[in-house]
Design a protein around this motif. Structure first.
Motif, PDB file in Angstrom:
ATOM      1  N   ASP A   1      -2.160 -51.642 -10.382  1.00 13.72           N
ATOM      2  CA  ASP A   1      -2.463 -53.016  -9.978  1.00 13.72           C
ATOM      3  C   ASP A   1      -3.241 -53.106  -8.667  1.00 13.72           C
ATOM      4  OD1 ASP A   1      -0.456 -52.388  -8.186  1.00 13.72           O
ATOM      5  OD2 ASP A   1       0.992 -53.824  -8.968  1.00 13.72           O
TER       6      ASP A   1
ATOM      7  N   LYS B   1      -7.135 -52.613 -10.932  1.00 12.86           N
ATOM      8  CA  LYS B   1      -6.990 -52.481 -12.385  1.00 12.86           C
ATOM      9  C   LYS B   1      -8.313 -52.123 -13.055  1.00 12.86           C
ATOM     10  CE  LYS B   1      -4.319 -53.220 -16.087  1.00 12.86           C
ATOM     11  NZ  LYS B   1      -3.103 -52.445 -16.389  1.00 12.86           N
TER      12      LYS B   1
ATOM     13  N   ASP C   1      -4.597 -48.326 -16.729  1.00 14.11           N
ATOM     14  CA  ASP C   1      -3.133 -48.238 -16.762  1.00 14.11           C
ATOM     15  C   ASP C   1      -2.626 -46.943 -16.142  1.00 14.11           C
ATOM     16  OD1 ASP C   1      -2.703 -50.684 -18.014  1.00 14.11           O
ATOM     17  OD2 ASP C   1      -3.010 -49.840 -20.004  1.00 14.11           O
TER      18      ASP C   1
END
Length: 381
Positions: free
Chosen positions: A221, A224, A229
């Motif tokens: 995060d 991103k 991921d």
């Protein structure tokens, strides 16, 4: 006739040289990308001490409240609106500090404090520590407390994913000269109940010679668009004298050792290349580093990395446009001459203020053997 022959040979030789040069440039495009350093955005840095985080002199009165007279490190991770500060070897009330200068009490290899204070401009007020049944800060990751045999367990960084906390740590067998220590492995402990109970993640270990004994962790995060991921881990060996390498893993596979990938360089388009074999990993920064930290500074649009330089004993800072680099030449962020006994610099995105031009971070001092909130004001080009 003779002159014409020489001219012909010279023309052929010149063509061959040009062709060889073009072929070399084509083959080495990736190498050229990897070694070309970006121009730094940071021109100068002014550092000041804000306040102690730990110790009886701090606002947190940790000796009186949590039986912590002295501790060090203080890497930072977040979960559900709280910041967690992860400390190393910790000693109780009445201990002689720094360690080794006299008797100590209630030695814990590690403790974890937490806070909802997101304004570090006047220091950080801790809401509490993960506690034992007596209300004292508890040891999270056990150790044998035996010289030469897992003497202590030092957390190097933590990360939270949904309802799980993970603490990456190194099993230190013995301490040597300043900046030198021996480890048997690095591993991971996990909590699924917000720190009340912990257990080891079986089979998730790197051996004592790994370049990932100490890690700095970046969650997806933070950026991103670039990370997707994947969780990124910046790693060094035990001590403060190794170059820095990079590995990553999908956030859903963090407990699977076989899912970790290691950075091996970039291709001709500058795209990162990865392998499942740690032995094939390449350095992203050749230096002498320990106790590192990495954040994405969204305002500056730069990755910022700090580490203690084992050779100079200063805390250095470098920048990069990509998480794998290439990195700028190091700049001294905190000088040993200004803060004798300094080590361990840890950042967190929540502590980047003033449109990216101010970074608050935790730092330890050996003489007092406690951790402090520091402020770095950046002068930009």
């Amino acid at each position: 006739m003779k002159n014409g022959s020489l001219l012909k040979k010279f023309t052929i030789l010149l063509a061959f040289i040009l062709l060889a040069g073009a072929l070399y440039l084509f083959i080495n495009q990736g190498e050229s990308y990897s070694v070309k350093k970006p121009t730094p955005k940071i021109k100068a840095i002014t550092v000041s001490e804000i306040a102690a985080i730990t110790g009886q002199e701090s606002v947190n009165k940790t000796e009186e409240r949590y039986d912590i007279k002295g501790t060090d490190l203080g890497s930072i991770f977040d979960m559900k609106g709280k910041l967690y500060f992860v400390f190393g070897d910790t000693f109780g009330a009445g201990s002689m500090l720094p360690p080794g200068t006299g008797s100590t009490s209630y030695w814990r290899s590690n403790v974890v404090g937490y806070s909802t204070d997101m304004d570090p401009s006047d220091g950080v007020k801790l809401d509490g520590f993960l506690e034992d049944v007596n209300g004292k800060a508890k040891e999270i990751i056990p150790s044998n407390k035996i010289q030469g045999n897992h003497l202590t367990s030092i957390p190097t960084y933590g990360v939270a994913l949904e309802n799980n906390m993970y603490l990456f740590y190194m099993a230190v067998d013995s301490w040597g000269d300043p900046g030198v220590w021996n480890t048997s492995f690095s591993g991971v402990y996990k909590s699924s109940d917000e720190g009340k109970t912990w257990e080891p993640v079986e089979d998730l270990q790197w051996d004592g010679g790994s370049n990932f004994i100490q890690v700095a962790i970046v969650k997806p995060d933070q950026n991103k668009e670039v990370l997707g991921d994947d969780i990124y881990f910046y790693g060094v060996k035990a001590g403060r004298y190794s170059s820095i390498q990079l590995m990553k893993v999908n956030k859903d596979k963090i407990e699977d050792m076989n899912s970790y990938l290691y950075f091996t360089g970039t291709d001709s388009d500058g795209k990162p290349q990865w392998t499942s074999q740690e032995k094939e990993a390449k350095d992203i920064l050749k230096t002498t580093a320990g106790e590192l930290s990495v954040v994405w500074n969204s305002e500056l649009q730069r990755w910022i990395m700090t580490y203690i330089n084992g050779t100079t004993t200063n805390i250095d800072i470098v920048e990069a446009e990509n998480p794998w680099g290439p990195w700028t030449d190091p700049m001294v962020m905190v000088a040993q001459s200004d803060y004798p006994g300094l080590y361990g610099s840890y950042m967190h995105p929540a502590f980047i203020k003033n449109e990216g031009k101010t970074i608050y971070f935790s730092m330890s001092r050996w003489g007092t053997y406690n951790s402090y909130i520091m402020k770095a004001d950046l002068e930009l080009e």
